[in-house]
Design an enzyme around this catalytic site. Structure first.
Site, PDB file in Angstrom:
ATOM      1  N   PHE A   1       0.801  -1.223   0.000  1.00 14.93           N
ATOM      2  CA  PHE A   1       0.000   0.000   0.000  1.00 14.93           C
ATOM      3  C   PHE A   1       0.840   1.282   0.000  1.00 14.93           C
ATOM      4  CE2 PHE A   1       0.409  -1.443   4.438  1.00 14.93           C
ATOM      5  CZ  PHE A   1       0.936  -0.311   5.049  1.00 14.93           C
TER       6      PHE A   1
ATOM      7  N   ARG B   1      -2.276   7.042  20.807  1.00 14.63           N
ATOM      8  CA  ARG B   1      -2.567   5.840  19.995  1.00 14.63           C
ATOM      9  C   ARG B   1      -3.924   5.256  20.392  1.00 14.63           C
ATOM     10  NH1 ARG B   1       0.189   4.471  15.363  1.00 14.63           N
ATOM     11  NH2 ARG B   1      -0.335   2.314  15.773  1.00 14.63           N
TER      12      ARG B   1
ATOM     13  N   THR C   1      -6.258   1.031  13.178  1.00 19.04           N
ATOM     14  CA  THR C   1      -5.893   1.550  11.850  1.00 19.04           C
ATOM     15  C   THR C   1      -7.078   1.522  10.893  1.00 19.04           C
ATOM     16  OG1 THR C   1      -3.687   0.625  12.220  1.00 19.04           O
ATOM     17  CG2 THR C   1      -4.217   1.289   9.978  1.00 19.04           C
TER      18      THR C   1
ATOM     19  N   ARG D   1     -10.701   7.555  14.943  1.00 19.49           N
ATOM     20  CA  ARG D   1     -10.987   6.791  13.727  1.00 19.49           C
ATOM     21  C   ARG D   1     -12.355   6.114  13.812  1.00 19.49           C
ATOM     22  NH1 ARG D   1      -4.873   4.303  13.316  1.00 19.49           N
ATOM     23  NH2 ARG D   1      -4.000   5.843  11.874  1.00 19.49           N
TER      24      ARG D   1
ATOM     25  N   ASN E   1      -8.223   7.390   7.024  1.00 19.21           N
ATOM     26  CA  ASN E   1      -8.453   7.096   8.445  1.00 19.21           C
ATOM     27  C   ASN E   1      -8.099   8.285   9.341  1.00 19.21           C
ATOM     28  OD1 ASN E   1      -5.698   6.862   8.275  1.00 19.21           O
ATOM     29  ND2 ASN E   1      -5.569   4.812   9.165  1.00 19.21           N
TER      30      ASN E   1
ATOM     31  N   GLU F   1       9.888  11.567  14.145  1.00 16.31           N
ATOM     32  CA  GLU F   1       8.821  12.188  13.348  1.00 16.31           C
ATOM     33  C   GLU F   1       8.670  13.671  13.675  1.00 16.31           C
ATOM     34  OE1 GLU F   1       6.210   8.094  12.739  1.00 16.31           O
ATOM     35  OE2 GLU F   1       5.320   9.790  13.798  1.00 16.31           O
TER      36      GLU F   1
HETATM   37  P1  ATP Z   1      -0.476   5.733  11.190  1.00 15.86           P
HETATM   38  O1  ATP Z   1       0.955   5.326  10.941  1.00 15.86           O
HETATM   39  O2  ATP Z   1      -1.112   6.498  10.039  1.00 15.86           O
HETATM   40  O3  ATP Z   1      -0.668   6.422  12.487  1.00 15.86           O
HETATM   41  P2  ATP Z   1      -1.044   3.049  11.962  1.00 15.86           P
HETATM   42  O4  ATP Z   1       0.233   3.113  12.741  1.00 15.86           O
HETATM   43  O5  ATP Z   1      -2.295   2.660  12.677  1.00 15.86           O
HETATM   44  O6  ATP Z   1      -1.362   4.412  11.275  1.00 15.86           O
HETATM   45  P3  ATP Z   1       0.460   1.683   9.906  1.00 15.86           P
HETATM   46  O7  ATP Z   1       0.530   0.198   9.913  1.00 15.86           O
HETATM   47  O8  ATP Z   1       1.631   2.458  10.380  1.00 15.86           O
HETATM   48  O9  ATP Z   1      -0.874   2.096  10.715  1.00 15.86           O
HETATM   49  O10 ATP Z   1       0.078   2.123   8.438  1.00 15.86           O
HETATM   50  C1  ATP Z   1       0.254   3.473   8.029  1.00 15.86           C
HETATM   51  C2  ATP Z   1      -0.957   3.909   7.242  1.00 15.86           C
HETATM   52  O11 ATP Z   1      -1.012   3.130   6.048  1.00 15.86           O
HETATM   53  C3  ATP Z   1      -2.298   3.669   7.938  1.00 15.86           C
HETATM   54  O12 ATP Z   1      -2.706   4.742   8.730  1.00 15.86           O
HETATM   55  C4  ATP Z   1      -3.243   3.462   6.772  1.00 15.86           C
HETATM   56  O13 ATP Z   1      -3.763   4.705   6.308  1.00 15.86           O
HETATM   57  C5  ATP Z   1      -2.359   2.879   5.696  1.00 15.86           C
HETATM   58  N1  ATP Z   1      -2.534   1.433   5.589  1.00 15.86           N
HETATM   59  C6  ATP Z   1      -2.162   0.495   6.474  1.00 15.86           C
HETATM   60  N2  ATP Z   1      -2.475  -0.744   6.052  1.00 15.86           N
HETATM   61  C7  ATP Z   1      -3.061  -0.566   4.845  1.00 15.86           C
HETATM   62  C8  ATP Z   1      -3.599  -1.454   3.867  1.00 15.86           C
HETATM   63  N3  ATP Z   1      -3.604  -2.774   4.059  1.00 15.86           N
HETATM   64  N4  ATP Z   1      -4.115  -0.907   2.743  1.00 15.86           N
HETATM   65  C9  ATP Z   1      -4.114   0.430   2.536  1.00 15.86           C
HETATM   66  N5  ATP Z   1      -3.627   1.317   3.418  1.00 15.86           N
HETATM   67  C10 ATP Z   1      -3.105   0.823   4.544  1.00 15.86           C
HETATM   68 MG    MG Z   2       2.056   3.816  11.862  1.00 16.22          MG
END
Ligand code: ATP
Ligand code: MG
Length: 142
Positions: free
Chosen positions: A61, A89, A95, A106, A116, A130
């Site tokens: 992604f 968090r 997520t 969210r 999100n 960051e």
């Molecule tokens: P963030 O980093 O935005 O705070 P997070 O830590 O909950 O969110 P991560 O796993 O770091 O999630 O993923 C970063 C971002 O990538 C997510 O916020 C989401 O918008 C996007 N994302 C994550 N998984 C997917 C997926 N399977 N398909 C599309 N987008 C995704």
């Molecule tokens: Mg993240």
């Protein structure tokens, strides 16, 4: 147990701004005991998005993520508070907004995995990196 004040990074993603959700999100932050130390509105280039999300560069992604976060204005904020990293968090929710609890950012506002609404640092170490990506030390005081 000792409670330590921390700083963390919050991004209001393009869907937060396009739906005018900044004040509603600020209310949730304040209610959770998180203070906004610094704020800036900006438009990330695709290259800046790639640098910020470099940790995800091998994920399927990645391109979708970079395209989306650079698709419109965002607001980047430094938050502070007791245990701010984990507190924010928890307030963000899962997520995937479909799995996020009601009352979380969210859960209440997220529309899809991409849309999100917010980003939050996932550890103290990443919070420091960051924050340094977007802000200079003189941008905030505490
Ligand atoms: P963030 O980093 O935005 O705070 P997070 O830590 O909950 O969110 P991560 O796993 O770091 O999630 O993923 C970063 C971002 O990538 C997510 O916020 C989401 O918008 C996007 N994302 C994550 N998984 C997917 C997926 N399977 N398909 C599309 N987008 C995704
Ligand atoms: Mg993240």
């Amino acid at each position: 147990m000792e409670f330590v004040s921390q700083k963390t990074l919050c991004i209001l993603k393009p869907d937060a701004l396009s739906r005018d959700l900044e004040d509603a999100i600020a209310e949730k932050l304040m209610a959770a005991g998180l203070q906004i130390l610094a704020r800036k509105e900006m438009l990330l280039s695709y290259a800046q998005a790639e640098a910020f999300y470099a940790v995800h560069k091998d994920r399927a992604f990645f391109e979708e993520l970079c395209t989306y976060i650079s698709s419109g204005p965002i607001v980047v904020q430094v938050l502070s508070g007791v245990e701010a990293v984990s507190k924010y968090r928890t307030l963000m929710g899962a997520t995937n907004p479909d799995q996020a609890e009601p009352g979380t950012i969210r859960g209440d506002f997220g529309q899809s995995l991409s849309l999100n609404t917010v980003h939050g640092s996932d550890s103290l170490e990443n919070a420091e990196k960051e924050i340094a990506f977007f802000f200079d030390p003189q941008d905030f005081y505490i």
